[in-house]
Design an enzyme around this catalytic site. Structure first.
Site, PDB file in Angstrom:
ATOM      1  CD  GLU A 290      -1.289   4.875  -6.449  1.00 26.14           C
ATOM      2  OE1 GLU A 290      -0.920   4.887  -7.632  1.00 26.14           O
ATOM      3  OE2 GLU A 290      -0.781   5.585  -5.569  1.00 26.14           O
TER       4      GLU A 290
ATOM      5  NE  ARG B  53       0.801  10.478  -8.204  1.00 25.11           N
ATOM      6  CZ  ARG B  53       0.297  10.083  -9.385  1.00 25.11           C
ATOM      7  NH1 ARG B  53      -0.999  10.161  -9.628  1.00 25.11           N
ATOM      8  NH2 ARG B  53       1.100   9.614 -10.314  1.00 25.11           N
TER       9      ARG B  53
ATOM     10  NE  ARG C  93      -5.257   0.779  -3.215  1.00 22.40           N
ATOM     11  CZ  ARG C  93      -5.834  -0.395  -2.979  1.00 22.40           C
ATOM     12  NH1 ARG C  93      -6.038  -0.798  -1.750  1.00 22.40           N
ATOM     13  NH2 ARG C  93      -6.191  -1.177  -3.969  1.00 22.40           N
TER      14      ARG C  93
ATOM     15  CG  PHE D 161      -1.839  -1.243   1.234  1.00 25.51           C
ATOM     16  CD1 PHE D 161      -2.763  -1.496   0.232  1.00 25.51           C
ATOM     17  CD2 PHE D 161      -1.707  -2.167   2.260  1.00 25.51           C
ATOM     18  CE1 PHE D 161      -3.545  -2.648   0.263  1.00 25.51           C
ATOM     19  CE2 PHE D 161      -2.485  -3.315   2.293  1.00 25.51           C
ATOM     20  CZ  PHE D 161      -3.404  -3.559   1.296  1.00 25.51           C
TER      21      PHE D 161
ATOM     22  CD  GLU E 284       6.783   4.245  -3.848  1.00 20.59           C
ATOM     23  OE1 GLU E 284       5.589   4.322  -3.529  1.00 20.59           O
ATOM     24  OE2 GLU E 284       7.301   4.993  -4.695  1.00 20.59           O
TER      25      GLU E 284
ATOM     26  CB  ALA F 175       2.906   5.471  -9.807  1.00 18.15           C
TER      27      ALA F 175
ATOM     28  CG  PHE G  18       2.599   8.980  -4.269  1.00 17.93           C
ATOM     29  CD1 PHE G  18       3.411   8.090  -3.589  1.00 17.93           C
ATOM     30  CD2 PHE G  18       3.213  10.030  -4.939  1.00 17.93           C
ATOM     31  CE1 PHE G  18       4.796   8.240  -3.581  1.00 17.93           C
ATOM     32  CE2 PHE G  18       4.600  10.200  -4.930  1.00 17.93           C
ATOM     33  CZ  PHE G  18       5.390   9.299  -4.241  1.00 17.93           C
TER      34      PHE G  18
HETATM   35  N1  MTE Z   1      -3.605  -4.264  -3.512  1.00 21.91           N
HETATM   36  C1  MTE Z   1      -3.247  -5.142  -2.560  1.00 21.91           C
HETATM   37  N2  MTE Z   1      -3.971  -6.270  -2.406  1.00 21.91           N
HETATM   38  N3  MTE Z   1      -2.176  -4.916  -1.737  1.00 21.91           N
HETATM   39  C2  MTE Z   1      -1.436  -3.761  -1.849  1.00 21.91           C
HETATM   40  O1  MTE Z   1      -0.470  -3.581  -1.102  1.00 21.91           O
HETATM   41  N4  MTE Z   1      -1.108  -1.625  -3.022  1.00 21.91           N
HETATM   42  C3  MTE Z   1      -1.760  -0.551  -3.803  1.00 21.91           C
HETATM   43  C4  MTE Z   1      -2.465  -1.139  -5.022  1.00 21.91           C
HETATM   44  N5  MTE Z   1      -3.273  -2.262  -4.654  1.00 21.91           N
HETATM   45  C5  MTE Z   1      -1.805  -2.804  -2.841  1.00 21.91           C
HETATM   46  C6  MTE Z   1      -2.908  -3.118  -3.681  1.00 21.91           C
HETATM   47  C7  MTE Z   1      -0.832   0.482  -4.261  1.00 21.91           C
HETATM   48  S1  MTE Z   1      -0.399   1.699  -3.191  1.00 21.91           S
HETATM   49  C8  MTE Z   1      -0.349   0.508  -5.543  1.00 21.91           C
HETATM   50  S2  MTE Z   1       0.632   1.764  -6.079  1.00 21.91           S
HETATM   51  C9  MTE Z   1      -0.654  -0.564  -6.495  1.00 21.91           C
HETATM   52  O2  MTE Z   1      -1.474  -1.572  -5.931  1.00 21.91           O
HETATM   53  C10 MTE Z   1       0.653  -1.183  -6.968  1.00 21.91           C
HETATM   54  O3  MTE Z   1       0.460  -2.240  -7.812  1.00 21.91           O
HETATM   55  P1  MTE Z   1       0.135  -2.077  -9.377  1.00 21.91           P
HETATM   56  O4  MTE Z   1       0.975  -0.962  -9.895  1.00 21.91           O
HETATM   57  O5  MTE Z   1       0.473  -3.386  -9.940  1.00 21.91           O
HETATM   58  O6  MTE Z   1      -1.324  -1.747  -9.457  1.00 21.91           O
HETATM   59 MO1  MOS Z   2       1.444   3.063  -4.203  1.00 18.52          MO
HETATM   60  S1  MOS Z   2       1.280   4.547  -2.830  1.00 18.52           S
HETATM   61  O1  MOS Z   2       2.149   4.166  -5.395  1.00 18.52           O
HETATM   62  O2  MOS Z   2       2.822   2.235  -3.591  1.00 18.52           O
END
Ligand code: MTE
Ligand code: MOS
Length: 775
Positions: free
Chosen positions: A726, A324, A356, A242, A246, A525, A358
């Protein structure tokens, strides 16, 4: 834990993309056999690491006496700043994040030293025995403290267009207001963890729960004083990230690696929940102040808005996060004359970080608050005021930062959702209910989302992949993206299976490793599938093209005449199975391995002025939420949610729906129940689930309808899909505004004053204020 593998899944036929396919780890998750770092069998000689923490928010360290720590039974090593061979820093952008504090501490929980012991219990017990002498310094804890002290971690930034002051002065109506919104703990189920294993000749292997293996690698190498090529970071999966993994995994990876390097033994560092909540950064809390000028319909003519955020003690990602926030302070609305000013405050609290959205959620909540206040002020339906402010055709299609909005669909989403959710009928029914109900009040709100996709730091928009085809026709896939539950691995496997025209069961994705694909960006992102899907597609295409040239020559046809589908390669009436083809190609000495690379096109933004095109495209959504509040207790309940969300042509609709649902609930937690409380001494008082309330199953509404619009991305993304991780988080802004609507119905007139999170306490205060019952 069962040693037996779960039953094999039913083979998934070609083509795999756009199909509902379960998460590749789902059977393992359910069976408890998905391995996380802490599930790895303990290696011989494994040491456990615990960290000594600062008790003061801001203080000079006069002395640290670690003799009782060292003397504790089972303790093998104690490391301080003096024991770091390389650089004492894990700052991701600016080197202002010491691994071990030396002379100064700047937040409660800051790491002072590491203890390595034979058992986790011994390490944790010993870590508490340090005798530290502090000379306390004045601590800046809150945004108000920082504003008063003029304490900035980065210089303010401003985006301005037109003549906001002139337009404010001449507008038929004007209004000013403020809004405070809280931060949020990531509350990933798996806490921060790293296990470092020393190899020969300075090598270090690290299993780490991180969204950014390359950065962990680079920062650990820097701490060890070794080249990057000595350090390998490996991530099979995270139990949630989440954004909290990062940048924030590096400190713990570095401590484990420093211990392993010093002792020559494997070392594991796993934080417990309380320490994790105290020691790691959170979503930035914001305070917003605005002046708006508008016409009788609520159309905004001028806006002057200030966004102030608590960044904590170091820079971390606060620059990009606050950028952002600026980029989303328009959301779906055209702002002809606008000034957006962003202050990034330094405080003596843990350094806040990615979460999430950002910064996007904070910017978006700010403008949605403005629009809602305008609607309440004019006595109009907020939905109507939102609609008149939407981006439109020429003259109303450029964002404050100069990017043309070419793909706007929020208006049509709004129209469809207004109809499908029966918004107007429900609003009428709610008014009737409220007129007859003195204690319980209902509220409803419909809010839109427009979220920019791409890292706003343009160079990060790149990815690499590595694909191997073996001579039995099975495929091994590797890319720089990490799996945190979002289903990235499944989506990218679907893409690769389709390139070869084989069943998804023939493609295996392997753990993300910095020695397989180097110099990757964080999985963040929301761009994971966009970037890694395309890089993997390119790698697979390279191999497929070689196979096509080879087989076309054998058949005497053109390579373009070949088709790869259903496990076969065909041209006219000729056919060969994919397995046979790979074996023949191998015997003919055709390479069956390739790398792939992708860089997002079209983006370009000025780092200082923020003017340009930071985003490749926007993802859109809209949500209607209905709530009921109890005006005697301030309790709220979510009754129903209707969502229409844009994933382009979805790579995997069932996974995307899961992302939308999870993101909405997480956003609802941020805005209605999750409350971080720091006391005046800078101690986090809500560092466990006993005091920090996240949504549970019971908070999911009975009516929770999620529809995807399934309309191709106008940009050339992988299979015309859109990022989903996000954007739907911000759909929960509708729940918060539904609560405000219910508060408005409890008495009084004008804009509703309600800060976030809308906890029962705040809702009760807001209701009593509306009823003239507050002092
Ligand atoms: N979904 C789950 N199940 N667990 C996570 O930690 N992180 C979120 C989102 N969905 C997250 C999630 C965040 S902050 C981001 S940036 C995106 O997933 C990252 O993955 P993606 O770029 O493949 O969507
Ligand atoms: Mo998601 S806050 O860009 O890891």
């Amino acid at each position: 834990m069962s040693p037996r593998p779960p039953r094999a899944a039913k083979p998934i036929p070609f083509p795999a993309v756009h199909r509902d396919i379960r998460h590749d780890s789902a059977p393992l998750h359910v069976a408890g056999t998905a391995r996380y770092v802490d599930d790895m069998p303990d290696a011989a000689g494994l040491l456990h690491v615990a960290l000594g923490q600062s008790e003061k928010a801001h203080a000079r360290i006069l002395s640290i006496d670690l003799s009782t720590v060292r003397a504790y039974p089972g303790v093998v090593a104690v490391l301080t700043a003096a024991d770091i061979p390389g650089m004492n820093d894990v700052g991701p952008v600016v080197p202002d994040d010491p691994i071990f504090a030396e002379n100064l501490v700047e937040y409660v929980g800051q790491c002072l030293f590491a203890v390595a012991a034979e058992t986790r219990h011994a390490a944790r017990a010993a870590a508490r025995l340090a005798k530290v002498e502090y000379e306390e310094l004045p601590a800046i804890i809150s945004i108000a403290d920082a504003r008063a002290a003029d304490s900035h971690i980065l210089p303010p930034k401003r985006v301005e267009r037109g003549d906001p002051d002139g337009a404010l002065a001449s507008a038929p109506h004007s209004l000013s207001g403020t809004l405070a919104m809280g931060g949020q703990d990531h509350f990933y189920l798996e806490g921060q963890i790293s296990m470092a294993t020393p190899g020969e000749d300075g090598d270090m292997h690290i299993l780490c729960s991180t969204q950014h293996p390359s950065e962990v690698q680079h920062l650990v190498a820097r701490a060890l004083g070794r080249p990057d090529h000595n350090v390998v970071v490996e991530v099979r999966r995270m139990g949630g990230g989440f954004g909290g993994k990062e940048t924030q995994a590096s400190l713990f990876a570095a401590c484990a690696a420093l211990v392993a390097d010093r002792t020559g033994r494997p070392a594991k560092l796993r934080l417990d929940r309380d320490d994790d909540m105290v020691m790691t950064g959170k979503r930035h809390d914001f305070e917003v102040a605005y002046k708006a000028g508008f016409d009788d319909a609520g159309r905004i003519l001028a806006l002057d808005i200030t966004l102030e955020s608590r960044c904590g003690m170091s820079t971390d990602l606060s620059g990009a996060i606050n950028d952002r926030a600026i980029f989303h302070a328009d959301n779906c609305y055209f702002l002809p004359n606008v000034r957006i000013t962003s202050y990034r405050y330094k405080t003596h609290t843990v350094s806040n970080t990615a979460f999430r959205g950002f910064g996007g959620p904070q910017g978006m909540l700010a403008i949605e608050g403005v629009v809602d206040d305008i609607a309440q002020h004019l006595g109009l339906d907020p939905l109507a005021v939102r609609r008149v402010n939407f981006y439109g055709g020429p003259g109303r299609d450029v964002t404050p930062f100069g990017m043309k909005v070419e793909d706007f669909i929020a208006d049509s989403l709004f129209d469809r959702l207004e109809a499908s959710s029966h918004y107007q009928a429900r609003r009428t029914a709610i008014a009737a209910f409220n007129a007859a109900s003195p204690v319980l009040k209902r509220g409803i709100a419909c809010t839109p989302v427009k979220f920019g996709i791409s890292f706003t730091t343009s160079f990060l928009n790149q990815a690499g992949a590595l694909v191997h085809v073996y001579t039995d026709g099975s495929v091994l896939l590797n890319h720089g993206g990490t799996e945190m539950g979002q289903g990235l691995y499944t989506k990218v496997s679907q893409v690769v299976a389709d390139v070869f025209g084989i069943g998804l069961d023939r493609v295996r994705i392997s753990a993300t490793r910095t020695d397989k694909v180097p110099n990757t960006s964080a999985t963040a992102a929301s761009a994971g599938a966009d970037l890694n899907g395309m890089a993997s597609f390119n790698a697979a295409r390279t191999i497929r093209d070689r196979l096509a040239v080879f087989q076309a020559a054998r058949w005497g046809v053109a390579p373009g005449d070949l088709s790869f589908a259903n496990g076969f390669v065909t041209a006219g009436d000729k056919a060969i199975s994919f397995e046979d083809l790979t074996r023949q190609a191998y015997l003919a000495r055709v390479s069956l391995s390739a790398t792939g690379f992708y860089a997002t096109p079209k983006i370009d933004v000025d780092k200082e002025t923020l003017i340009g095109r930071p985003f490749y495209y926007f993802a859109y959504g809209a949500a209607v939420s209905e709530v009921v509040i109890d005006t005697l207790t301030g309790e709220t309940k979510l009754l129903g949610v209707d969502i229409l969300h844009d994933c382009g042509t979805s790579l995997n609709p069932v996974l995307d729906r899961g992302q939308v649902e999870g993101a909405y609930i997480q956003g609802m937690g941020w805005l209605t129940m999750e409350e971080l409380v720091f006391d005046a001494a800078g101690r986090l008082r809500t560092h466990a689930p006993s005091t920090y309330k996240i949504p549970g199953c019971g908070d999911v509404p009975d009516h929770f309808k999620v529809d995807l619009i399934n309309q191709p991305n106008r940009e050339e993304t992988i299979h015309r899909s859109k990022a989903v991780g996000e954007p739907p988080f911000m759909l929960a802004i509708s729940a918060y505004h539904a609560i405000k609507h219910a508060v408005a119905a409890s008495g009084g007139t004008g804009a509703v004053k309600l800060d976030a999170p809308a906890t029962p306490e705040r809702v009760l205060v807001a209701v009593r204020a509306r009823r003239g019952l507050m002092p």
